[in-house]
Design a protein around this motif. Sequence first.
Motif, PDB file in Angstrom:
ATOM      1  N   ILE A   1      22.375  52.274 -37.244  1.00 34.07           N
ATOM      2  CA  ILE A   1      22.862  51.689 -36.003  1.00 34.07           C
ATOM      3  C   ILE A   1      24.390  51.685 -35.991  1.00 34.07           C
ATOM      4  O   ILE A   1      25.034  51.316 -36.969  1.00 34.07           O
ATOM      5  CB  ILE A   1      22.300  50.260 -35.821  1.00 34.07           C
ATOM      6  CG1 ILE A   1      22.637  49.720 -34.428  1.00 34.07           C
ATOM      7  CG2 ILE A   1      22.769  49.321 -36.910  1.00 34.07           C
ATOM      8  CD1 ILE A   1      21.853  48.486 -34.066  1.00 34.07           C
ATOM      9  N   ILE A   2      24.965  52.154 -34.889  1.00 36.98           N
ATOM     10  CA  ILE A   2      26.419  52.191 -34.723  1.00 36.98           C
ATOM     11  C   ILE A   2      26.889  51.002 -33.896  1.00 36.98           C
ATOM     12  O   ILE A   2      27.840  50.316 -34.236  1.00 36.98           O
ATOM     13  CB  ILE A   2      26.872  53.505 -34.050  1.00 36.98           C
ATOM     14  CG1 ILE A   2      26.353  54.718 -34.840  1.00 36.98           C
ATOM     15  CG2 ILE A   2      28.388  53.548 -33.909  1.00 36.98           C
ATOM     16  CD1 ILE A   2      26.842  54.806 -36.260  1.00 36.98           C
ATOM     17  N   ASP A   3      26.225  50.771 -32.764  1.00 31.94           N
ATOM     18  CA  ASP A   3      26.552  49.608 -31.945  1.00 31.94           C
ATOM     19  C   ASP A   3      25.337  49.234 -31.102  1.00 31.94           C
ATOM     20  O   ASP A   3      24.394  50.005 -30.970  1.00 31.94           O
ATOM     21  CB  ASP A   3      27.776  49.855 -31.053  1.00 31.94           C
ATOM     22  CG  ASP A   3      27.582  50.994 -30.057  1.00 31.94           C
ATOM     23  OD1 ASP A   3      26.425  51.335 -29.760  1.00 31.94           O
ATOM     24  OD2 ASP A   3      28.586  51.541 -29.572  1.00 31.94           O
TER      25      ASP A   3
ATOM     26  N   TYR B   1      29.421  48.025 -26.082  1.00 34.19           N
ATOM     27  CA  TYR B   1      28.721  46.908 -26.710  1.00 34.19           C
ATOM     28  C   TYR B   1      29.607  46.304 -27.792  1.00 34.19           C
ATOM     29  O   TYR B   1      30.100  47.010 -28.671  1.00 34.19           O
ATOM     30  CB  TYR B   1      27.392  47.363 -27.296  1.00 34.19           C
ATOM     31  CG  TYR B   1      26.501  48.064 -26.286  1.00 34.19           C
ATOM     32  CD1 TYR B   1      26.279  47.517 -25.026  1.00 34.19           C
ATOM     33  CD2 TYR B   1      25.902  49.282 -26.588  1.00 34.19           C
ATOM     34  CE1 TYR B   1      25.474  48.161 -24.096  1.00 34.19           C
ATOM     35  CE2 TYR B   1      25.091  49.931 -25.665  1.00 34.19           C
ATOM     36  CZ  TYR B   1      24.888  49.363 -24.424  1.00 34.19           C
ATOM     37  OH  TYR B   1      24.093  50.004 -23.494  1.00 34.19           O
ATOM     38  N   ALA B   2      29.808  44.994 -27.712  1.00 34.77           N
ATOM     39  CA  ALA B   2      30.731  44.329 -28.621  1.00 34.77           C
ATOM     40  C   ALA B   2      30.024  43.236 -29.413  1.00 34.77           C
ATOM     41  O   ALA B   2      28.932  42.774 -29.043  1.00 34.77           O
ATOM     42  CB  ALA B   2      31.889  43.730 -27.826  1.00 34.77           C
TER      43      ALA B   2
ATOM     44  N   ILE C   1      23.801  40.561 -23.478  1.00 34.51           N
ATOM     45  CA  ILE C   1      23.089  39.768 -24.476  1.00 34.51           C
ATOM     46  C   ILE C   1      21.855  40.521 -24.981  1.00 34.51           C
ATOM     47  O   ILE C   1      21.456  40.368 -26.136  1.00 34.51           O
ATOM     48  CB  ILE C   1      22.724  38.369 -23.925  1.00 34.51           C
ATOM     49  CG1 ILE C   1      22.282  37.435 -25.057  1.00 34.51           C
ATOM     50  CG2 ILE C   1      21.695  38.451 -22.821  1.00 34.51           C
ATOM     51  CD1 ILE C   1      23.367  37.131 -26.082  1.00 34.51           C
ATOM     52  N   ALA C   2      21.263  41.362 -24.144  1.00 35.85           N
ATOM     53  CA  ALA C   2      20.123  42.180 -24.595  1.00 35.85           C
ATOM     54  C   ALA C   2      20.540  43.122 -25.718  1.00 35.85           C
ATOM     55  O   ALA C   2      19.713  43.527 -26.533  1.00 35.85           O
ATOM     56  CB  ALA C   2      19.551  42.980 -23.430  1.00 35.85           C
ATOM     57  N   GLN C   3      21.827  43.492 -25.753  1.00 35.58           N
ATOM     58  CA  GLN C   3      22.344  44.362 -26.807  1.00 35.58           C
ATOM     59  C   GLN C   3      22.994  43.564 -27.940  1.00 35.58           C
ATOM     60  O   GLN C   3      23.559  44.137 -28.872  1.00 35.58           O
ATOM     61  CB  GLN C   3      23.352  45.359 -26.222  1.00 35.58           C
ATOM     62  CG  GLN C   3      22.753  46.355 -25.244  1.00 35.58           C
ATOM     63  CD  GLN C   3      21.787  47.329 -25.907  1.00 35.58           C
ATOM     64  OE1 GLN C   3      21.666  47.393 -27.125  1.00 35.58           O
ATOM     65  NE2 GLN C   3      21.074  48.097 -25.096  1.00 35.58           N
TER      66      GLN C   3
ATOM     67  N   GLY D   1      24.239  37.000 -35.396  1.00 34.72           N
ATOM     68  CA  GLY D   1      25.598  36.961 -35.920  1.00 34.72           C
ATOM     69  C   GLY D   1      26.657  37.244 -34.880  1.00 34.72           C
ATOM     70  O   GLY D   1      27.832  36.905 -35.083  1.00 34.72           O
ATOM     71  N   ASP D   2      26.275  37.871 -33.753  1.00 31.90           N
ATOM     72  CA  ASP D   2      27.243  38.115 -32.683  1.00 31.90           C
ATOM     73  C   ASP D   2      27.682  36.789 -32.062  1.00 31.90           C
ATOM     74  O   ASP D   2      26.924  35.808 -32.062  1.00 31.90           O
ATOM     75  CB  ASP D   2      26.645  39.017 -31.605  1.00 31.90           C
ATOM     76  CG  ASP D   2      26.526  40.468 -32.046  1.00 31.90           C
ATOM     77  OD1 ASP D   2      27.028  40.798 -33.135  1.00 31.90           O
ATOM     78  OD2 ASP D   2      25.923  41.269 -31.304  1.00 31.90           O
ATOM     79  N   LEU D   3      28.887  36.778 -31.520  1.00 32.40           N
ATOM     80  CA  LEU D   3      29.442  35.568 -30.922  1.00 32.40           C
ATOM     81  C   LEU D   3      29.329  35.631 -29.401  1.00 32.40           C
ATOM     82  O   LEU D   3      29.532  36.684 -28.793  1.00 32.40           O
ATOM     83  CB  LEU D   3      30.894  35.399 -31.335  1.00 32.40           C
ATOM     84  CG  LEU D   3      31.151  35.325 -32.851  1.00 32.40           C
ATOM     85  CD1 LEU D   3      32.635  35.145 -33.137  1.00 32.40           C
ATOM     86  CD2 LEU D   3      30.338  34.204 -33.490  1.00 32.40           C
TER      87      LEU D   3
END
Length: 319
Positions: free
Chosen positions: A110-112, A180-181, A281-283, A287-289
């Motif tokens: 997975i890259i992003d 995607y961030a 948010i689906a992506q 751990g994401d903020l």
Amino acid sequence: MKSMAVLEVLKPGMLTTIQDLGRSGYQQFGIVVSGAMDKYAMRMANLLAGNDENAAVLEITLTGPTFSILEDCKIAITGADLSPSVNGKPIPLWTEMDLKKGTVLEFGPIIDGCRTYLAIAGGFDAPLLMGSRSTYLRANIGGYEGRKLQKGDVLHAYNSQHETRKGYRKSLHSELIPKYANEITLRIIKGPQWDAFTEDSQKKFLASTYEVSAHSDRMGYRLQGERLETNLTQEQITDPIPNGAIQIPNNGEPILLLADRQTTGGYPKIGVVVTVDLFKIAQGKPGDLVFFEAIDIEESHRLLAEQESVFKLLSVSNR
């Protein structure tokens, strides 16, 4: 309409299911909508493959599958970058691709992002149940026998009437490809129980950073961070839950409800994520903020109309 066997599953990946835009119109009977988590990427995949926007696709989560191609076909891959390749050679996302019988389509690291969408010209064949082919795992209905894909499954697709012009390959313009961030800002409109929260909690909600919990799935994302309090002295009457509703259970930490959400609920809802931001948010991954920003409902309507005008334009040019 006839269909043919097109893909054999050599490796299923962590969670690969058949999805479309969902099972709308049955929530009053307790039937969840389900459908693709990232509807933007799903719709774009179908348009690139020459399909109707609601054609059934594969939703691939975090760890990608490997397929043997059983017949010549055309595909498009959008959403998260899971390093797709054909016979070991990388292939691009957000672009239509022709695959030859006997080749192997594989997804790697997975890259992003979190979820990839694989559309095939003609759309995947699955039983139509209450107007949808979407998989709802908790009830074991829809999609491929109501479950995620397994090794040895053979997928069928409807025969496509779409002809690809020689030397021509459709790609989505870079301006329309989302980024995607790991830090996600979600615009919300204030929820139906916004005024039930203390003024301090309202401020905290819009000023705080939340982290996506590992206890998140297609039903909802649990967010860890500031705990919120209400002024309520008694339980709320249960009411409908829209896609993107942010409910606050007794522990005070938000749950952002998504595609497989329940139809009604009694926990107070402090906000609802605007439709055009749901793909973010689906992506999202554990751990994401996550940050929240309030806008008014008129602005949310304007943003949605702007996005839909793009789909309308692309749908017309796709014919």
